[in-house]
Write a protein that holds these residues in place. Structure first.
Motif, PDB file in Angstrom:
ATOM      1  N   ASP A  31      29.287  35.896  48.923  1.00 53.24           N
ATOM      2  CA  ASP A  31      28.434  36.555  48.279  1.00 53.24           C
ATOM      3  C   ASP A  31      28.331  38.283  48.435  1.00 53.24           C
ATOM      4  N   PHE A  32      28.216  38.357  49.727  1.00 51.74           N
ATOM      5  CA  PHE A  32      28.078  39.919  50.297  1.00 51.74           C
ATOM      6  C   PHE A  32      29.274  40.586  50.099  1.00 51.74           C
ATOM      7  N   ASP A  33      30.495  40.079  50.338  1.00 54.29           N
ATOM      8  CA  ASP A  33      31.668  40.646  50.070  1.00 54.29           C
ATOM      9  C   ASP A  33      31.815  41.184  48.819  1.00 54.29           C
ATOM     10  N   ARG A  34      31.552  40.288  47.768  1.00 56.79           N
ATOM     11  CA  ARG A  34      31.632  40.506  46.232  1.00 56.79           C
ATOM     12  C   ARG A  34      30.712  41.711  45.913  1.00 56.79           C
ATOM     13  N   GLU A  35      29.375  41.634  46.290  1.00 54.78           N
ATOM     14  CA  GLU A  35      28.532  42.809  46.307  1.00 54.78           C
ATOM     15  C   GLU A  35      29.169  44.261  46.762  1.00 54.78           C
TER      16      GLU A  35
END
Length: 524
Positions: free
Chosen positions: A379-383
């Motif tokens: 998720d953090f990579d996506r954000e």
């Protein structure tokens, strides 16, 4: 005051000070002896020259080496230390610039395999750090900056380092791998960005197994060049001693990962500037972890920014195969696995602000909530990708400070007292010792000399893809990757087809159930 003599007391104080001074000096000498040994006295004229050699990177040239050195194996420190004879022991045989004083006690061959496109400014500190802690061999699958002539000429000059380029020949070999006909990695096929990298890493790990078997490697580990092994709990901070203590029936050893917790947004050299890390779920009490989960997460999707399932070292055995970038497996049986209680992998993730844009530039997805799922597993990579693709420089900086930088000293101290954050200074000290000893600068110079000599001899473009001289012999680089596994039919049990382990986030609050989570939320 009259009648009171200060002579004996003053004498005692001076004596104590002398003892303290000698003890401190001796300690410093021993530390320097552990970090530095013989190195060439061929100084580069100035930092500008070094910057040109290293491809314009000033990180190798911040300070001129203060140590007087001689090819005879001595190094100068101070008038207190004198000169110490270095041990010629083979940690880096024939490499002018570094010897490790405990190498003669080694009994295992330990290899790291990595797929990298980084520059020398990142690879050299990473590589030499791991040599200091006991890694003996490196299989580096290179692309981008790492595959340039300057980089490969430097890296190939270091004994124990094997460079493998992402050539058409390698792709043809890997296209014949049995991996493509099996199901354990199939969920990652034909997807872009991180998924594509994950498959490439797995194929490279399989190739590395072939090389490892040929030269008698005992243990193999897959690491990225932003990760450092941290052999806490082992004598002499040694991976050799750590793995030597593992029971003979253990096939795989898992190093839980710690994540860098940067305290500024202007870091240039994370390996030497970061000392604070967030500890893994496996190394803290579960009550504390969940009680302070929200404070430690700070509004991010998870406790860690990226993965939380560590990396593993595997014994080289028949039928060994990768199981994704984080684990190994075996076609014949389920491996016997243990998880280490103290040692860890230090992951320096998003440690530089430029990591936001560099990750963005490597992936060609639309910055939408739906499309980024095709590119990124976490998720953090996506954000971070969406922010880097849509926000202004100022907005990115603000987001980075809020979500990545640990600037709240009060919160840091609280989480450190509770055991979620920790300070680790040994990696930093090793990096600084190597820097002061001139190891990186010397390695670059040796590589440039090697490149110039080759160009002169061949009168043509230097071709660094050849690995004709690796260690004391040669390897069969033309072998098919499928030869990593015998071609005869194997009786494969169900456990051997376990799906590849992807990068996994640490446990979330809801993993223990809503009642358990609510009790912690109410107590904060």
């Amino acid at each position: 005051m009259p009648g009171i003599s200060h002579g004996p007391r003053l004498s005692q104080q001076l004596s104590s000070q002398r003892i303290l001074f000698v003890t401190t000096a001796l300690t410093l000498c021993l530390a320097l002896f552990a970090f530095m040994t013989q190195w060439t006295d061929r100084d580069l004229d100035d930092s500008a020259q070094l910057g040109e050699i290293a491809g314009g990177d000033a990180r190798f040239s911040r300070a001129k080496d203060p140590v007087n050195s001689h090819l005879g194996g001595r190094f100068g420190t101070s008038s207190v230390c004198g000169k110490v004879q270095a041990s010629h022991n083979g940690m880096l045989p024939n490499h002018i610039g570094w010897q490790h004083v405990t190498q003669k006690e080694q009994s295992s061959k330990i290899a790291i395999t990595s797929s990298t496109s980084a520059g020398l400014e990142q690879i050299l500190p990473w590589l030499y750090y791991h040599r200091v802690v006991g890694v003996t061999h490196f299989f580096l699958f290179v692309e981008g900056q790492a595959a340039s002539l300057n980089s490969t000429s430097t890296l190939e000059a270091i004994p124990g380092v094997k460079i493998i380029h992402h050539t058409e020949e390698l792709q043809n070999q890997q296209a014949k791998s049995r991996i493509w006909n099996e199901t354990w990695l199939s969920g990652f096929f034909w997807k872009p960005c991180n998924y594509e990298l994950f498959v490439k890493q797995s194929l490279n790990m399989e190739t590395a197994i072939v090389f490892a078997r040929e030269i008698g490697i005992d243990w193999i580990i897959h690491l990225d060049t932003d990760e450092l092994l941290h052999p806490a709990g082992a004598p002499e901070y040694s991976v050799q001693r750590l793995l030597h203590s593992i029971a003979a029936d253990v096939d795989m050893v898992v190093f839980p990962n710690y994540e860098s917790a940067i305290e500024r947004d202007d870091l240039e050299d994370p390996f030497r500037e970061v000392t604070m890390f967030k500890r893994n779920y496996d190394h803290v009490s579960k009550e504390t972890y969940f009680a302070l989960y929200k404070e430690a997460t700070r509004g991010n999707p998870n406790y860690f920014l990226t993965y939380g399932n560590g990396k593993a070292a595997a014994r080289i055995k028949d039928h060994l195969r990768p199981n994704g970038a984080h684990r190994w497996h075996n076609y014949a049986k389920a491996p016997n696995e243990i998880k280490l209680d103290e040692a860890a992998v230090l992951h320096y993730t998003y440690a530089k602000f430029s990591d936001l844009t560099s990750r963005r530039d490597r992936c060609h997805c639309k910055p939408t909530r739906e499309d980024v799922k095709r590119c990124f597993m976490l998720d953090f990579d996506r954000e971070a990708f969406i922010i880097a693709s849509t926000a202004s420089e100022e907005e990115m900086k603000r987001w980075y400070r809020e979500h990545v930088v640990w600037a709240d000293k009060e919160l840091n101290l609280k989480l450190m007292r509770k055991g979620l954050l920790t300070r680790l200074y040994v990696p930093q000290a090793i990096m600084q010792g190597l820097q002061v000893a001139g190891v990186f600068r010397n390695a670059v110079q040796v590589g440039q000399d090697r490149l110039a000599k080759s160009l002169k001899q061949e009168h043509s473009v230097f071709r660094s893809s050849s690995s004709a001289k690796f260690l004391n012999g040669s390897t069969s680089e033309g072998r098919l990757v499928s030869e990593a596994i015998p071609n005869e039919f194997l009786s494969i049990n169900e456990a051997s087809t376990t799906a590849a382990m992807p990068p996994l986030s640490p446990p979330r609050l809801h993993h223990l159930g809503s009642n358990f989570s609510s009790s912690f939320e109410g107590s904060q």
